[in-house]
Scaffold this motif. Structure first.
Motif, mmCIF file in Angstrom:
data_model
loop_
_atom_site.group_PDB
_atom_site.id
_atom_site.type_symbol
_atom_site.label_atom_id
_atom_site.label_comp_id
_atom_site.label_asym_id
_atom_site.label_seq_id
_atom_site.Cartn_x
_atom_site.Cartn_y
_atom_site.Cartn_z
ATOM 1 N N GLY A 329 0.949 -1.083 0.063
ATOM 2 C CA GLY A 329 0.041 -0.056 -0.218
ATOM 3 C C GLY A 329 0.792 1.275 0.011
ATOM 4 N N PRO A 330 0.063 2.378 -0.130
ATOM 5 C CA PRO A 330 0.799 3.628 -0.422
ATOM 6 C C PRO A 330 1.435 4.173 1.045
ATOM 7 C CG PRO A 330 -1.405 3.734 -0.059
ATOM 8 C CD PRO A 330 -1.320 2.507 0.050
ATOM 9 N N GLY A 331 2.132 5.109 1.061
ATOM 10 C CA GLY A 331 2.584 6.140 2.295
ATOM 11 C C GLY A 331 1.839 7.272 2.316
ATOM 12 N N PHE A 332 1.748 7.987 3.304
ATOM 13 C CA PHE A 332 1.089 8.997 3.336
ATOM 14 C C PHE A 332 1.809 9.992 4.302
ATOM 15 C CE2 PHE A 332 -2.198 11.509 6.056
ATOM 16 C CZ PHE A 332 -2.429 12.647 5.030
ATOM 17 N N VAL A 333 1.976 11.300 4.179
ATOM 18 C CA VAL A 333 2.354 12.312 5.167
ATOM 19 C C VAL A 333 1.672 13.336 5.384
ATOM 20 C CG1 VAL A 333 4.612 13.613 5.321
ATOM 21 C CG2 VAL A 333 4.778 11.723 4.063
ATOM 22 N N SER A 409 -0.389 -0.424 16.458
ATOM 23 C CA SER A 409 0.555 -0.163 15.336
ATOM 24 C C SER A 409 1.687 0.776 15.823
ATOM 25 C CB SER A 409 -0.403 0.644 14.305
ATOM 26 O OG SER A 409 -1.361 -0.026 13.981
ATOM 27 N N VAL A 410 1.575 1.549 16.964
ATOM 28 C CA VAL A 410 2.667 2.237 17.274
ATOM 29 C C VAL A 410 3.588 1.535 18.051
ATOM 30 C CG1 VAL A 410 3.231 3.948 18.914
ATOM 31 C CG2 VAL A 410 1.274 4.592 17.544
ATOM 32 N N SER A 411 3.022 0.585 18.857
ATOM 33 C CA SER A 411 4.061 -0.274 19.538
ATOM 34 C C SER A 411 5.095 -1.310 18.473
ATOM 35 C CB SER A 411 3.182 -1.327 20.479
ATOM 36 O OG SER A 411 4.165 -2.338 20.918
ATOM 37 N N ASP A 412 4.154 -1.710 17.502
ATOM 38 C CA ASP A 412 4.679 -2.357 16.615
ATOM 39 C C ASP A 412 5.897 -1.537 15.612
ATOM 40 O OD1 ASP A 412 3.183 -4.445 17.138
ATOM 41 O OD2 ASP A 412 1.788 -4.302 15.313
ATOM 42 N N ILE A 413 5.707 -0.533 15.365
ATOM 43 C CA ILE A 413 6.471 0.343 14.567
ATOM 44 C C ILE A 413 7.723 0.768 15.226
ATOM 45 C CG2 ILE A 413 6.840 2.366 13.308
ATOM 46 C CD1 ILE A 413 5.304 0.437 11.657
ATOM 47 N N LEU A 414 7.490 1.055 16.766
ATOM 48 C CA LEU A 414 8.511 1.404 17.682
ATOM 49 C C LEU A 414 9.380 0.074 18.012
ATOM 50 C CD1 LEU A 414 6.776 3.707 20.000
ATOM 51 C CD2 LEU A 414 8.241 4.504 18.168
ATOM 52 N N ALA A 467 9.236 -3.051 6.116
ATOM 53 C CA ALA A 467 8.872 -2.567 4.780
ATOM 54 C C ALA A 467 7.983 -1.407 4.735
ATOM 55 C CB ALA A 467 8.148 -4.036 4.131
ATOM 56 N N ARG A 468 6.919 -1.360 5.867
ATOM 57 C CA ARG A 468 6.232 -0.210 5.859
ATOM 58 C C ARG A 468 7.144 1.202 6.203
ATOM 59 N NH1 ARG A 468 2.825 -2.522 10.414
ATOM 60 N NH2 ARG A 468 1.677 -0.457 10.439
ATOM 61 N N LEU A 469 8.036 0.933 7.255
ATOM 62 C CA LEU A 469 9.104 2.064 7.189
ATOM 63 C C LEU A 469 9.617 2.456 6.067
ATOM 64 C CD1 LEU A 469 10.397 1.235 10.646
ATOM 65 C CD2 LEU A 469 9.467 3.461 10.137
#
Length: 487
Positions: A329-333, A409-414, A467-469
């Motif tokens: 999927g896409p990225g969003f800023v 999601s925050v815990s996963d990414i961190l 991959a998402r990062l």
């Protein structure tokens, strides 16, 4: 009759009032909305009269909802970096509240940076030169005050203290002063040098006091007797950190709201690098406690925007849809008003990236919800790189923190545990605890740390975070390509 502390949390979109018992429990709540105006693209302002009216409405609703109590004292937490100006004698507002989100001083900040002032400002204040911070906004307000007026300038805590005391007290606390870009963090005083640089007369600024201190007494406030002590004032993000009992260096919190604030306690002052700031978390007994902080300009406020764009009824429907997204999927800023920490790029633009014909609505929704986690990740990584102590407990508060999908999601990414607190009023509670110190309800920090708190710890899960990062970093690059190249 039982006693309670009346704590005010004056935020960007609403004002809250809560009654807090001597056991640290919330007895009643009240709230009222605060209007926001956008007179030009990038400009954000509010009416100071409306803010005070909303506080009074929240107090009335809270007192009506709760048991009969004697209000022992009042505590204030407030949206930070928003400033206004008023007449010293009449109390009449002489301009709007220029919001922390407002970018109207972008050109002034660019000129100050180009003139080489940024390193010295960072050295004295721990802050970058950016339109978020009050120094240039105060000058903008003063330039529009009619000649001959005797003015007072202040952050929102100072404005509320003025209103509560009938104009008798012009004061703020050290945490709010520390966010003004006019306060020398090491000397603990308004800086003549910085006031001259930003063109703000020091005589117009409030007296700086501890976060738990005497801020006067009520006079002429609807629904409250005269003479109730105002015992605490503190910026809302700092108040949340205090409310969690994050008193050990390395403890931190993320406050999710319109924007987000990540803050970790420090053992002493450290000049920041890498896009984060140093601030005074709170001051007690004349002694400051310092913290690293990263300010995210747009966080949860992107969620209702995206829900509307996708034709969904509310944010819950958006997060439910995002939870069904396939990998990729896409990225969003969400750089609707530029980017804050750790980038500090006022010229950044909001965008989606890597959209294809196979991109689904669920993936678009997931890109927006993930943007909250990615921004926290970037700030947290900068803090980890600079912190003298390992980063320890990380608390989450604010309305969006109650959504387990978002917080997981925050815990996963961190890749770090996150303590999900059942404390949407964390800022109000932190301010109340400070007032309780002043009133002698709690004997010290150990007693406050021992108060009961409801929470659940989320642990990071294995998945496709890397991959998402990578997609996020590419989107950030595209968002911050220099304007001349982008156009």
């Amino acid at each position: 009759m039982t006693t309670a502390i009346l704590a005010i949390d004056q935020g960007t979109t609403n004002s809250k009032a809560v009654l807090v018992s001597p056991q640290g429990r919330i007895l009643a709540r009240g709230s009222a909305p605060v209007g926001i105006e956008h007179p030009q693209p990038g400009w954000v302002e509010q009416d100071p009269r409306r803010i005070w009216a909303s506080v009074q409405q929240a107090i009335a609703a809270c007192l009506a909802a709760g048991p009969a109590v004697t209000v022992a004292g009042i505590a204030i937490s407030n949206q930070r970096e928003s400033v206004t100006v008023w007449d010293r004698v009449t109390g009449e507002p002489l301009g709007p509240v220029v919001s922390w989100q407002c970018r109207r001083t972008d050109a002034a900040c660019t000129a100050l940076t180009a003139a080489g002032h940024a390193p010295r400002v960072m050295e004295l204040t721990g802050l970058p030169i950016d339109p978020m911070f009050p120094g240039p906004k105060m000058r903008w307000l003063l330039d529009r005050v009619p000649a001959g007026r005797d003015v007072r300038l202040g952050t929102i805590d100072a404005w509320l203290i003025h209103c509560f005391t009938g104009g008798a007290v012009h004061a703020c606390d050290a945490s709010n002063a520390a966010r003004s870009q006019l306060y020398d963090l090491n000397r603990q005083e308004w800086s003549e040098e910085l006031c001259a640089l930003f063109g703000v007369p020091k005589a117009y600024l409030p007296d700086v006091r501890d976060s738990s201190a005497d801020f006067g007494v009520t006079r002429g406030v609807a629904g409250l007797p005269d003479g109730v002590a105002i015992c605490a004032a503190i910026g809302d993000s700092h108040a949340a950190l205090f409310g969690h009992g994050a008193f050990v260096p390395g403890d931190g919190k993320v406050t999710f709201g319109t924007g987000s604030s990540i803050m970790t306690t420090l053992p002493g002052f450290i000049a920041p690098t890498g896009g984060i700031t140093t601030t005074i978390a709170w001051a007690l007994g004349g002694k400051p406690t310092y913290a690293f902080e990263g300010n995210i300009l747009v966080s949860a406020s992107a969620l209702p925007w995206m829900a509307e764009m996708l034709g969904l009824p509310d944010v819950q429907a958006l997060t439910d849809l995002a939870a069904t997204a396939e990998p990729g999927g896409p990225g969003f800023v969400p750089a609707f008003v530029g980017l804050g920490a750790p980038y500090w790029r006022s010229d950044a633009r909001a965008l989606f990236s890597a959209i294809t014909f196979t991109t689904s609505r669920a993936q678009m929704a997931r890109a927006v919800t993930d943007s909250m986690a990615f921004q926290v990740h970037d700030v947290f990584a900068a803090m980890q790189a600079q912190s003298p102590a390992p980063l320890r407990r990380l608390f989450a508060d604010g309305g969006p923190s109650q959504n387990t999908f978002l917080m997981q999601s925050v815990s996963d990414i961190l890749n770090h545990p996150l303590i999900q607190c059942d404390a949407p009023e964390a800022s109000a509670l932190g301010a109340a605890y400070l007032a309780g110190l002043r009133l002698g309800i709690w004997s010290g920090l150990d007693a406050i740390a021992a108060l009961p708190r409801d929470s659940a710890t989320l642990t990071p899960r294995a998945g496709d975070a890397a991959a998402r990062l990578a997609v996020w970093r590419d989107a950030i690059y595209r968002s911050t390509v220099p304007t001349a190249i982008r156009e």
